[in-house]
Design an enzyme around this catalytic site. Structure first.
Site, short mmCIF file in Angstrom:
data_model
loop_
_atom_site.label_atom_id
_atom_site.label_comp_id
_atom_site.label_asym_id
_atom_site.label_seq_id
_atom_site.Cartn_x
_atom_site.Cartn_y
_atom_site.Cartn_z
CE LYS A 90 13.45 9.56 1.82
NZ LYS A 90 13.54 10.60 0.54
CD GLU A 112 20.57 11.03 -1.76
OE1 GLU A 112 21.27 10.47 -2.39
OE2 GLU A 112 19.41 11.24 -1.60
CB SER A 379 6.29 10.15 4.72
OG SER A 379 6.72 11.05 5.53
#
Lengths: 403, 285
Positions: A90, A112, A379
């Site tokens: 991210k 969010e 990830s």
């Protein structure tokens, strides 16, 4: 025809801008500023330096033979986004969007978050750049990802538990959009995935495609050829598009996205959007979505908060519709088995999200056989999931005080 | 059948005379000719129940509301504040289906002659089928659609369906919209242009932004003769203030709260008070 050059607003029949008029000026501003930034060498240099000296890029690849023994003997190579600062992919996107925020002169960012990884990354970047930061998180998710809530607050962000609707990621996006409509004058919305209105799907993809660009070279260097398959988990789809994108124009490389099948795709409790949904409009874009006959969004379910989303990015819907990528469901149980397997065979604890990609890879390896090579996007890391895993595997001592 | 259906008005119909305009435009123009402007009242279908929501909409018209804006409950209402969210969530939990919207319009238009516009987020229309939705809306006696998350740029199917059926299409204009986008909103809209009073979502506010007055002036420059202001309006004083420069005032959350707290009687009283704002505006003009 190159598939890598698509830049929105539409990917085939998917994408667009289905948002209140109040947001159009802000989306136009972002689109224009991003178009300038992406060709500005100073922007690229600053982002590159943050990747190098803050995030820790390039992330390494790790071949995992003991894990691969359970995958039909295929070679399995992990792209280690779990080793990034903040613990997931991210941060790649957030740093890019925070630099853009500074370029357009806004002083407050909102985001969010589902699992909390995007919220943590945003809170981190806001701390680094001295921006006010508010994170919207479904109340259900604040409970199952309590550690990430504490992390965001420690970083100076305000975390708002969202109590409307299903109290998960989709409702957090609704409340973030309401905040943005109201405060767009000084606020930028750091959107966390490749969904939402244009320019987010293309822009977030561009900030994440570094994953695949690095991995493509790294795998070539390691094995002398391209992988036979590239796999990733898909919620909104940012880590998946990030690793897929560099391979879109390599037709010999199969692309596989693994959606959360929750308790099973034949139960109502899943988040397998492409497998079980149909096209519709949600959160600003036309894409596949879980919905009832009337177009009301159906609440999704996954043990993984980061995949618990009834929509998916429009580029994935397009890649599915043209057959370039294949999307398959992976249940909670399959993901948790893979979560434990990677931990025990390789000493790497994955995020439960990423464990869906691992579970799908185990099956895929048996299909492709032992001469095949599979590149998996790992990830995120599983630190945030210890409480969920502890309960799932009954690892916590009854009555023990967690400190 | 809508009498305008055979002769769909031209795109920039808000510049047309009342005689050729849609029922909503005619109603607004009549109130302007009387020296005031229109009061538009929002309520969601199915709250607190389908039958009561029909009675409530009828009570609006009987207490001086000129145009009814009937909201279809939706799972992800990003333009709505807490009052309307709570009401529409309750309607959904109570089993609201899209067909109830058409049933409500039929029942309301059988009792009162105020035009009924439907406010809906876009996905329910897409899933119902844009053409089928337009046909069933026209058949039920509905006047058109207000589409908070559909901009004209994405509205190709709806522009075609509304041309074919003669239904009104109300697009939003925001203080942040560029001049080019305001012109586009005016050209694409029929019935009125929904001028968003402030940057934000639905919900009563003590002060309606001065941004609304500036936005309406800009819409006038873009050619609008039918611009109505919504978001944050809850009192007769605010209605009066807005009708001094706009063609209509839209009230939503305040009416929903009155219905939630005091039922149809309390709703009717508030509608009557708000409509007094339109009469005072006429007297003072």
């Amino acid at each position: 025809m190159s598939l890598r050059t698509e830049s929105g607003p539409y990917f085939g029949e998917f994408g667009g801008r289905f948002v209140p008029e109040s947001l159009i000026a802000a989306l136009d501003e972002l689109t224009e500023e991003y178009a300038l930034a992406r060709t500005d060498p100073a922007f690229a240099a600053e982002l590159g330096e943050l990747h190098r000296s803050y995030t820790g890029r390039p992330s390494i690849i790790t071949e995992v033979p003991r894990f691969a023994a359970h995958a039909g003997g295929a070679r399995v190579i992990l792209k280690r986004e779990d080793l990034n600062h903040t613990g997931s992919h991210k941060i790649n996107n957030v740093l890019g969007q925070v630099l853009l925020t500074r370029r357009i002169g806004k002083t407050r960012v909102i985001a969010e978050t589902g699992a909390g990884q995007h919220g943590v990354a945003t809170a981190t970047a806001a701390a680094l750049f001295g921006l006010d930061c508010v994170i919207y998180m479904g109340e259900v998710d604040t409970e199952r990802q309590a550690l990430n809530v504490a992390r965001m607050r420690l970083l100076g962000a305000e975390v708002v538990p969202v109590t409307t609707g299903s109290r998960t990621l989709k409702d957090a996006i609704n409340d973030a959009m309401r905040d943005w409509v109201t405060n767009v004058g000084n606020t930028n919305y750091i959107f966390g995935t490749v969904a939402g209105p244009h320019p987010f799907p293309a822009m977030v993809r561009d900030f994440q495609k570094i994953i695949g660009e690095e991995a493509r070279g790294q795998v070539l260097e390691l094995t002398g050829r391209l992988p036979d398959a590239v796999t990733a988990c898909v919620g909104g789809g940012s880590n998946a598009i990030g690793i897929f994108h560099a391979f879109l124009d390599d037709p010999e490389v199969g692309l596989y996205g693994f959606e959360a099948a929750g308790e099973g795709i034949d139960t109502p409790r899943h988040a397998a959007t492409i497998t079980k949904g149909r096209p519709g409009v949600l959160h600003g874009a036309r894409s596949f979505l879980l919905q009832d006959e009337d177009g009301q969004t159906i609440e999704s379910h996954s043990i993984s908060a980061g995949l618990d989303y009834p929509g998916v990015g429009p580029e994935h819907s397009w890649l599915a519709s043209i057959g370039r990528a294949e999307y398959r469901p992976v249940t909670d149980a399959e993901a948790m088995d893979a979560f434990r397997l990677l931990s025990r065979t390789e000493g790497i604890i994955p995020a439960i999200e990423s464990a869906h990609a691992l579970a799908g890879t185990l099956k895929l390896g048996r299909e492709l056989g032992k001469d095949s090579t599979i590149l998996v996007n790992l990830s995120g890391r599983g630190d945030k999931d210890m409480e969920t895993a502890g309960r799932y595997f009954d690892l916590l001592d009854e009555g023990a005080t967690q400190s | 059948m809508n009498p305008d259906a055979q002769n769909p008005p031209a795109q920039n119909s808000s510049a047309q005379s009342p005689a050729a305009a849609s029922p909503v435009e005619r109603r607004i123009a009549l109130r302007k000719e009387a020296g005031s402007g229109a009061l538009i009242g929002y309520l969601p279908v199915g709250f607190p129940s389908l039958a009561e929501s029909i009675d409530a909409a009828v009570a609006l018209a009987q207490n001086g509301v000129d145009v009814i804006e009937l909201g279809l409950p939706y799972s992800d209402p990003v333009m709505d504040g807490t009052v309307i969210q709570a009401a529409t969530q309750k309607a959904l939990a109570g089993g609201f289906r899209l067909r109830h919207g058409f049933e409500a319009i039929t029942a309301i238009t059988a009792q009162v002659d105020a035009p009924v516009l439907v406010m809906t987020y876009w996905n329910p229309v897409v899933q119902y089928g844009v053409d089928r939705f337009a046909d069933d809306l026209a058949a039920a006696g509905g006047a058109g659609l207000i589409t908070p998350d559909l901009i004209p740029d994405e509205a190709h199917d709806w522009l075609a369906a509304s041309e074919r059926t003669g239904l009104d299409r109300v697009f939003l204009a925001a203080p942040s919209s560029s001049d080019a986008r305001l012109t586009q909103a005016v050209d694409a809209s029929r019935g009125f242009v929904y001028a968003v009073s402030t940057m934000g979502i639905t919900g009563a506010r003590t002060d309606v932004d001065s941004a609304a007055r500036i936005l309406v002036e800009r819409l006038r420059s873009a050619g609008s003769t039918s611009a109505c202001v919504g978001l944050g309006i809850s009192t007769a004083d605010q209605v009066r203030e807005i009708l001094a420069y706009a063609d209509g005032a839209i009230v939503g959350s305040a009416l929903v709260r009155a219905l939630a707290d005091g039922g149809v009687d309390a709703l009717g009283r508030l509608a009557g008070e708000l409509s007094a704002g339109t009469r005072d505006a006429a007297a003072s003009n």
